[in-house]
Design an enzyme around this catalytic site. Sequence first.
Site, short mmCIF file in Angstrom:
data_model
loop_
_atom_site.label_atom_id
_atom_site.label_comp_id
_atom_site.label_asym_id
_atom_site.label_seq_id
_atom_site.Cartn_x
_atom_site.Cartn_y
_atom_site.Cartn_z
N LYS A 22 5.31 -6.38 7.00
CA LYS A 22 5.87 -5.03 7.10
C LYS A 22 6.26 -4.78 8.56
O LYS A 22 5.42 -4.82 9.45
CB LYS A 22 4.83 -3.99 6.65
CG LYS A 22 5.21 -2.53 6.98
CD LYS A 22 4.16 -1.52 6.49
CE LYS A 22 4.47 -0.10 6.97
NZ LYS A 22 3.48 0.91 6.54
N ASP A 42 6.96 4.78 12.31
CA ASP A 42 6.76 5.51 11.06
C ASP A 42 6.44 6.97 11.35
O ASP A 42 5.29 7.33 11.62
CB ASP A 42 5.61 4.85 10.27
CG ASP A 42 5.37 5.53 8.92
OD1 ASP A 42 6.21 6.36 8.52
OD2 ASP A 42 4.35 5.21 8.28
N LYS A 64 4.58 13.13 9.31
CA LYS A 64 3.17 13.03 9.68
C LYS A 64 2.81 14.13 10.69
O LYS A 64 3.69 14.61 11.41
CB LYS A 64 2.91 11.69 10.37
CG LYS A 64 2.93 10.47 9.45
CD LYS A 64 2.65 9.20 10.25
CE LYS A 64 2.67 7.97 9.37
NZ LYS A 64 1.60 7.96 8.35
N ASP A 91 3.36 0.13 13.56
CA ASP A 91 3.43 -0.03 12.10
C ASP A 91 4.22 -1.28 11.70
O ASP A 91 4.50 -1.49 10.52
CB ASP A 91 4.06 1.23 11.49
CG ASP A 91 3.62 1.49 10.05
OD1 ASP A 91 2.59 0.92 9.64
OD2 ASP A 91 4.32 2.22 9.33
N ASP A 100 6.42 9.02 3.22
CA ASP A 100 5.50 8.35 4.14
C ASP A 100 4.87 7.10 3.50
O ASP A 100 4.22 6.32 4.17
CB ASP A 100 4.42 9.33 4.59
CG ASP A 100 3.70 8.86 5.84
OD1 ASP A 100 4.16 7.87 6.45
OD2 ASP A 100 2.68 9.50 6.20
N GLU A 108 6.16 4.34 2.76
CA GLU A 108 7.40 3.56 2.90
C GLU A 108 7.18 2.06 2.96
O GLU A 108 8.09 1.29 2.62
CB GLU A 108 8.14 4.03 4.17
CG GLU A 108 7.70 3.39 5.49
CD GLU A 108 6.26 3.71 5.89
OE1 GLU A 108 5.69 4.69 5.36
OE2 GLU A 108 5.70 2.98 6.72
N ARG A 164 5.40 -0.04 1.21
CA ARG A 164 5.49 -0.75 -0.08
C ARG A 164 6.93 -0.90 -0.54
O ARG A 164 7.27 -1.85 -1.23
CB ARG A 164 4.62 -0.02 -1.12
CG ARG A 164 5.06 1.39 -1.42
CD ARG A 164 3.94 2.24 -2.03
NE ARG A 164 2.97 2.68 -1.02
CZ ARG A 164 1.89 3.40 -1.28
NH1 ARG A 164 1.61 3.77 -2.52
NH2 ARG A 164 1.07 3.74 -0.31
N1 BES Z 1 1.78 3.24 8.23
C1 BES Z 1 1.03 4.12 7.39
C2 BES Z 1 -0.43 3.67 7.22
C3 BES Z 1 -1.27 3.66 8.47
C4 BES Z 1 -2.08 4.74 8.77
C5 BES Z 1 -1.30 2.58 9.30
C6 BES Z 1 -2.88 4.73 9.90
C7 BES Z 1 -2.09 2.55 10.44
C8 BES Z 1 -2.88 3.63 10.73
C9 BES Z 1 1.67 4.18 6.00
O1 BES Z 1 3.05 4.03 5.98
C10 BES Z 1 1.36 5.51 5.43
O2 BES Z 1 1.83 6.46 5.96
N2 BES Z 1 0.58 5.55 4.35
C11 BES Z 1 0.22 6.76 3.72
C12 BES Z 1 0.43 6.59 2.24
C13 BES Z 1 0.31 7.87 1.46
C14 BES Z 1 1.46 8.79 1.80
C15 BES Z 1 0.32 7.54 -0.01
C16 BES Z 1 -1.23 7.05 4.05
O3 BES Z 1 -2.04 6.11 4.10
O4 BES Z 1 -1.55 8.19 4.29
MN MN Z 2 4.05 5.89 6.25
ZN ZN Z 3 3.88 2.97 7.53
#
Ligand code: BES
Ligand code: MN
Ligand code: ZN
Length: 499
Positions: A265, A270, A277, A288, A347, A349, A351
């Site tokens: 990825k 992000d 966020k 990210d 967010d 994204e 996947r």
């Molecule tokens: N890049 C983030 C996950 C992340 C969070 C990585 C903290 C490193 C540190 C990912 O893209 C994300 O935002 N995931 C969301 C998914 C949710 C919206 C279903 C999450 O984990 O909150």
């Molecule tokens: Mn995200």
């Molecule tokens: Zn992300």
Amino acid sequence: MADDRKLAFAPFATPDAGVLIVFCEEGLKFGSATRKALAPADAQIKRAAEGEKFTGKSGSILDIAAPTGLKVARLVVIGAGKGGKLKSQDYVKLGGIAMGKVPSRAAAATIFAEFAGGSLKPDQAAELALGTQLRAYVFDRYKTKRKEGEEAPEKPAITIAVANASQAKKAWEQSREPVADGVIMARDLINEPANVLYPDEFAKRCGALRKLGVTVEVLDVPAMKKLGMNALLGVGQGSRKDSRVVIMRWNGGKKKDAPVAFIGKGVCFDTGGISIKPASGMEDMKGDMAGAACVVGLMHALAARKAKVNAVGAIGCVENMPDGNAQRPGDIVKTMNGQTIEIINTDAEGRLVLADVLHYVNTRDKPKFMIDLATLTGAIIVALGQEYAGMFGNDDRLCDRLTRAGQDTMERVWRMPLGPEYDKQIDSKFADMKNTGGRWGGSITAAQLLARFVDKTPWVHLDIAGTALGSPQTDINKSWSSGWGVRLLNQLVEDHYER
Ligand code: BES
Ligand code: MN
Ligand code: ZN
């Protein structure tokens, strides 16, 4: 790489300047070369050891300034515990501990690679060297001011004294320096801010692998449109920076052998997109793309040590931004393999990016297995903290091999469940699936979506959100990003997939 590395291997000889670092086993037991070198200071060492109750316990340290009868400025004795039963990872760690005792202003340091039983073997000395180089890493390219009177620090010259210096040098150059450089390459990419490292720049930096014999192919937006990578493109459409997919191939194995494949990825930043966020801590989202950085660092390591394996590394590089052209919640995209995904939260994204890249690699390269790495979910940090990465997979043997490689490198993975029972959480009212599965088991439902893009190929997904960023400080890493995964996957390949 690392042209400014000052590291040498030499036979045992008492140095006449700088710092001397030696190891001793419990009971203040030294090897014979060490004992000989320390002879003039013998009484002083015993007295200091007694005074500080230093016996040589693993990780304990005895530090003596201006040791009697020696010309060096400082002597550091590092406890190696009971010696004997050390694993390769222990030598790496001891190298890190040793490097930690070299003041940044020291001009030179000599490390005696010897325990009570005698000199380290060449490959053990190379592991020790690996530890010194990982520990010495700093990311300071954006620091322009130094403290008053401070000059730009010259890196100390490190000499590793060892019985078979030429063989140790060979082991270092052929098998461990490539790994050190791969880890450092990954750390650099992750630490780099997103105004510098955006998708096209990331792709350009991958081009550096060409000089090692890696073929590097870059897909631009029109090429991806033609392929139908609409899930990936949807994530990047709100950004001023164009998305890229980079495919790196190293062919060190037999001609007809199916390759092993690593997919990363590469979300260069992000923001969350329209599902933006919160501001606090958002700066960390420059990292990210740690999964992609790991893939690039691994490809460097494999190519630089001429690994006898065919390997593909593929990364999906995008920037997730809110914008007039950004993807909206409710949008429906069609992936490269024809499935439709309803975007519930922009967010989620990662996947979407991986879905298209996994399918692309699977159909084009027909790999033996695919391993993807992604800072995919905050939920994996809640579940496992920062010590283990989450591992999801459809193949027990591959999972077991990764678990073992993780214990051997201390880049550990913990297996998490997958199963059709979780599928209903990602059922969509309007499309084949939706991109979020609700709060419960958030890392699992993310993996469950990825599983729909790998067909029957043995596959593992590593959720590295906890291990790759804001890494815990260890003896071999003091940087924000550890370069997690390069050593793990290099070990996996070395143990099982080289002919
Ligand atoms: N890049 C983030 C996950 C992340 C969070 C990585 C903290 C490193 C540190 C990912 O893209 C994300 O935002 N995931 C969301 C998914 C949710 C919206 C279903 C999450 O984990 O909150
Ligand atoms: Mn995200
Ligand atoms: Zn992300």
